[in-house]
Design a protein around this motif. Structure first.
Motif, PDB file in Angstrom:
ATOM      1  N   MET A 190       5.874 -10.995 -21.525  1.00 54.26           N
ATOM      2  CA  MET A 190       4.518 -11.471 -21.221  1.00 54.26           C
ATOM      3  C   MET A 190       3.700 -11.856 -22.443  1.00 54.26           C
ATOM      4  O   MET A 190       2.632 -12.447 -22.294  1.00 54.26           O
ATOM      5  N   LYS A 191       4.189 -11.570 -23.635  1.00 47.55           N
ATOM      6  CA  LYS A 191       3.402 -12.003 -24.787  1.00 47.55           C
ATOM      7  C   LYS A 191       3.351 -13.531 -24.865  1.00 47.55           C
ATOM      8  O   LYS A 191       2.481 -14.084 -25.511  1.00 47.55           O
ATOM      9  N   ALA A 192       4.260 -14.202 -24.143  1.00 50.41           N
ATOM     10  CA  ALA A 192       4.252 -15.673 -24.142  1.00 50.41           C
ATOM     11  C   ALA A 192       3.039 -16.243 -23.408  1.00 50.41           C
ATOM     12  O   ALA A 192       2.566 -17.333 -23.742  1.00 50.41           O
ATOM     13  N   ASN A 193       2.568 -15.528 -22.391  1.00 47.15           N
ATOM     14  CA  ASN A 193       1.383 -15.976 -21.634  1.00 47.15           C
ATOM     15  C   ASN A 193       0.905 -14.807 -20.801  1.00 47.15           C
ATOM     16  O   ASN A 193       1.542 -14.453 -19.810  1.00 47.15           O
ATOM     17  N   SER A 194      -0.196 -14.198 -21.199  1.00 42.22           N
ATOM     18  CA  SER A 194      -0.575 -12.939 -20.557  1.00 42.22           C
ATOM     19  C   SER A 194      -1.792 -13.070 -19.659  1.00 42.22           C
ATOM     20  O   SER A 194      -2.419 -12.068 -19.323  1.00 42.22           O
ATOM     21  N   ASN A 195      -2.121 -14.291 -19.247  1.00 44.93           N
ATOM     22  CA  ASN A 195      -3.243 -14.445 -18.316  1.00 44.93           C
ATOM     23  C   ASN A 195      -2.966 -13.648 -17.033  1.00 44.93           C
ATOM     24  O   ASN A 195      -1.851 -13.684 -16.496  1.00 44.93           O
ATOM     25  N   LEU A 196      -3.985 -12.968 -16.532  1.00 46.05           N
ATOM     26  CA  LEU A 196      -3.817 -12.113 -15.345  1.00 46.05           C
ATOM     27  C   LEU A 196      -3.256 -12.872 -14.149  1.00 46.05           C
ATOM     28  O   LEU A 196      -2.433 -12.342 -13.400  1.00 46.05           O
ATOM     29  N   SER A 218       9.029 -10.297 -10.245  1.00 51.18           N
ATOM     30  CA  SER A 218       9.367 -10.096 -11.650  1.00 51.18           C
ATOM     31  C   SER A 218       8.849  -8.758 -12.158  1.00 51.18           C
ATOM     32  O   SER A 218       7.817  -8.260 -11.713  1.00 51.18           O
ATOM     33  N   GLY A 219       9.577  -8.195 -13.130  1.00 45.41           N
ATOM     34  CA  GLY A 219       9.062  -7.081 -13.919  1.00 45.41           C
ATOM     35  C   GLY A 219       8.463  -7.655 -15.198  1.00 45.41           C
ATOM     36  O   GLY A 219       8.323  -8.882 -15.329  1.00 45.41           O
ATOM     37  N   PHE A 220       8.139  -6.778 -16.146  1.00 40.40           N
ATOM     38  CA  PHE A 220       7.477  -7.230 -17.370  1.00 40.40           C
ATOM     39  C   PHE A 220       8.021  -6.511 -18.598  1.00 40.40           C
ATOM     40  O   PHE A 220       8.337  -5.329 -18.553  1.00 40.40           O
ATOM     41  N   ASP A 221       8.116  -7.266 -19.679  1.00 37.61           N
ATOM     42  CA  ASP A 221       8.430  -6.701 -20.990  1.00 37.61           C
ATOM     43  C   ASP A 221       7.127  -6.716 -21.768  1.00 37.61           C
ATOM     44  O   ASP A 221       6.560  -7.787 -22.006  1.00 37.61           O
ATOM     45  N   ILE A 222       6.639  -5.524 -22.129  1.00 36.78           N
ATOM     46  CA  ILE A 222       5.360  -5.434 -22.837  1.00 36.78           C
ATOM     47  C   ILE A 222       5.606  -4.992 -24.282  1.00 36.78           C
ATOM     48  O   ILE A 222       6.632  -4.377 -24.582  1.00 36.78           O
ATOM     49  N   VAL A 223       4.661  -5.299 -25.152  1.00 36.39           N
ATOM     50  CA  VAL A 223       4.813  -4.912 -26.558  1.00 36.39           C
ATOM     51  C   VAL A 223       3.587  -4.173 -27.109  1.00 36.39           C
ATOM     52  O   VAL A 223       3.506  -3.944 -28.314  1.00 36.39           O
ATOM     53  N   SER A 224       2.645  -3.805 -26.223  1.00 34.09           N
ATOM     54  CA  SER A 224       1.464  -3.088 -26.719  1.00 34.09           C
ATOM     55  C   SER A 224       0.758  -2.384 -25.567  1.00 34.09           C
ATOM     56  O   SER A 224       0.987  -2.695 -24.387  1.00 34.09           O
ATOM     57  N   GLY A 225      -0.147  -1.473 -25.930  1.00 30.82           N
ATOM     58  CA  GLY A 225      -0.984  -0.814 -24.932  1.00 30.82           C
ATOM     59  C   GLY A 225      -1.875  -1.808 -24.211  1.00 30.82           C
ATOM     60  O   GLY A 225      -2.167  -1.662 -23.025  1.00 30.82           O
ATOM     61  N   GLY A 226      -2.294  -2.841 -24.925  1.00 30.61           N
ATOM     62  CA  GLY A 226      -3.121  -3.879 -24.304  1.00 30.61           C
ATOM     63  C   GLY A 226      -2.344  -4.620 -23.230  1.00 30.61           C
ATOM     64  O   GLY A 226      -2.872  -4.924 -22.154  1.00 30.61           O
TER      65      GLY A 226
END
Ligand SMILES: *Cc1c(COP(=O)(O)O)cnc(C)c1O
Length: 428
Positions: free
Chosen positions: A69-75, A86-94
């Motif tokens: 999701m760091k590629a496009n994280s608009n809600l 889909s699931g999500f790969d996250i890289v931060s608390g944000g």
């Protein structure tokens, strides 16, 4: 017009109708007029089609696609992907906060990143993410301590660095020895033994992410081979895994690249897993760019045409702060006139108003332009808005989602008040 027909953003989602570029059934000229520029415009249909290309390639196999999701994280983008499974790969608390705000299922979230802090681990443990993709020995130790303090067990996958050349831009290559990412594959058995011995951890998987904008199968198969050898080795040591995560990185077409279709790659991956006796392992994927890159354009208006002895410049109202990829990676983005002119074309550098020579969006493009013309910068759905900033006190653009003949503002254009929010002057 053949260049337009062959454009990467491509029909049927972005196409010319009666000499005017449209997003699905919406005229980009009208959008630009109504909402102003610069403006990010995404196609809901293109997002769904990109996800479907993975899902269809995975039918009959146990696969979890986690949008990087760091590629496009608009809600709105996240919610759409969550709705489609889909699931999500996250890289931060944000990013965790965003997927939760979008109503995503934490059990389909994997948490990557080299520098997770304790508070980020705590937040992810509390909601119960699928697993932590752990990238170093000290992170293994810290995660166990944080989990024990919370009375939780953290599911972990170790991100190994398989030392393969993804044959892409050095800034987006991540699986080489000299990169900061992952645990060297030779050290992985030791790291797994450590993880398996700690009270707060449950070892569930292995992962890698070797780079981005990859257009060849061989780097993936090389990485897969190394991961499977590691899994063999771990089995001998009594450590069994439930999933193998091959990361993201599939390339898209910006110019004349031949992108790798998910099915072409995945058929080979499934065949390898079967042949090596790991058909039962769940496969996790973390595609980012390939799910969103060609589902969006950045609309911009030509402000001035400046002809100098050396170059012709089209000075537009979008800049490096809105779309950083050209400045950061010398990335190539297609430029489409929204209403192409029949007049003679000239070679232009398309540049922004920011006070940096790196502030260019496209170089040496044959275009027929006049002041006030609208241009669509193609392939701007990935690493576009998310990398935008406020340099030169420029408000970030609005984001629009087109859906058939409707459009929705999914993020408002920033205002001057937004720019100075949180700032204060010294007392008199
Ligand atoms: C950035 C990233 C992704 C997504 O990469 P794409 O090239 O956009 O597909 C996936 N996994 C990890 C760990 C990442 O850092």
């Amino acid at each position: 017009m053949t260049a337009h027909l062959a454009s990467p953003t491509g029909a049927p989602f972005f196409h010319y109708q009666a000499g005017q570029l449209q997003a699905e059934g919406v005229s980009l000229a009208e959008l630009g007029q109504e909402l102003g520029t610069p403006l990010y415009v995404y196609s809901r249909g293109a997002l769904a089609a990109a996800l479907a290309s993975y899902q269809e390639a995975c039918v009959g196999h146990n696969v979890l696609v986690c949008f990087g999701m760091k590629a496009n994280s608009n809600l709105a983008v996240l919610k759409e992907f969550a709705r489609l499974g889909s699931g999500f790969d996250i890289v931060s608390g944000g990013e965790l906060a965003r997927v939760l705000a979008a109503g995503a299922d934490p059990a389909k979230v994997v948490f990557s990143g080299v520098g997770k802090q304790a508070w980020e681990m705590q937040a992810a443990l509390k909601v119960g993410v699928k697993c932590f993709n752990v990238e170093s020995l000290p992170e293994i130790t810290r995660l166990s301590e944080v989990a024990v303090a919370l009375g939780k067990i953290a599911s972990v996958s170790l991100r190994v660095n398989p030392d393969v050349d993804a044959k892409t831009h050095p800034y987006i290559s991540t699986g080489l020895k000299e990169n900061k990412f992952g645990i060297a594959i030779e050290e992985a058995p030791h790291a797994y033994t450590l993880a398996a011995s700690l009270p707060g951890l449950s070892v569930v998987g292995v992962d890698c992410h070797i780079g981005s904008q990859i257009t060849e199968v061989s780097p993936y198969l090389d990485a897969l081979d190394k991961l499977l050898k590691l899994i063999d080795q771990l089995k001998t040591a009594g450590i069994t895994l439930k999933h193998l995560d091959l990361g993201g990185g599939l390339g898209i077409r910006y110019d004349d690249e031949t992108p790798l279709a998910p099915k072409v790659l995945l058929d080979k991956v499934f065949a390898q897993l079967q042949a090596r006796g790991y058909g039962h392992l769940q496969l996790v994927l973390e595609p980012g760019r390939s799910l969103v890159g060609n589902a969006g354009v950045l609309l911009t208006t030509v402000q001035y045409l400046k002809h100098t002895e050396a170059r012709n410049f089209a000075i537009v109202d979008a800049a490096m702060n809105d779309l950083m990829r050209p400045a950061l990676y010398e990335a190539w983005h297609g430029v489409l006139p929204v209403a192409p002119r029949a007049t003679e074309s000239t070679l232009y550098d398309v540049v922004g108003p920011v006070c940096e020579s790196a502030d260019w969006l496209a170089r040496a493009r044959q275009l027929a332009l006049a002041e006030g013309d609208l241009l669509a910068i193609e392939s701007a759905g990935a690493y576009g808005f998310v990398m935008a900033g406020n340099y030169n006190s420029r408000p970030r653009p609005a984001e629009i989602m087109v859906d058939g003949d409707q459009f929705h503002v999914i993020r408002q254009r920033e205002t001057f008040a937004d720019l100075i929010r949180g700032e204060s002057c010294l007392p008199d």
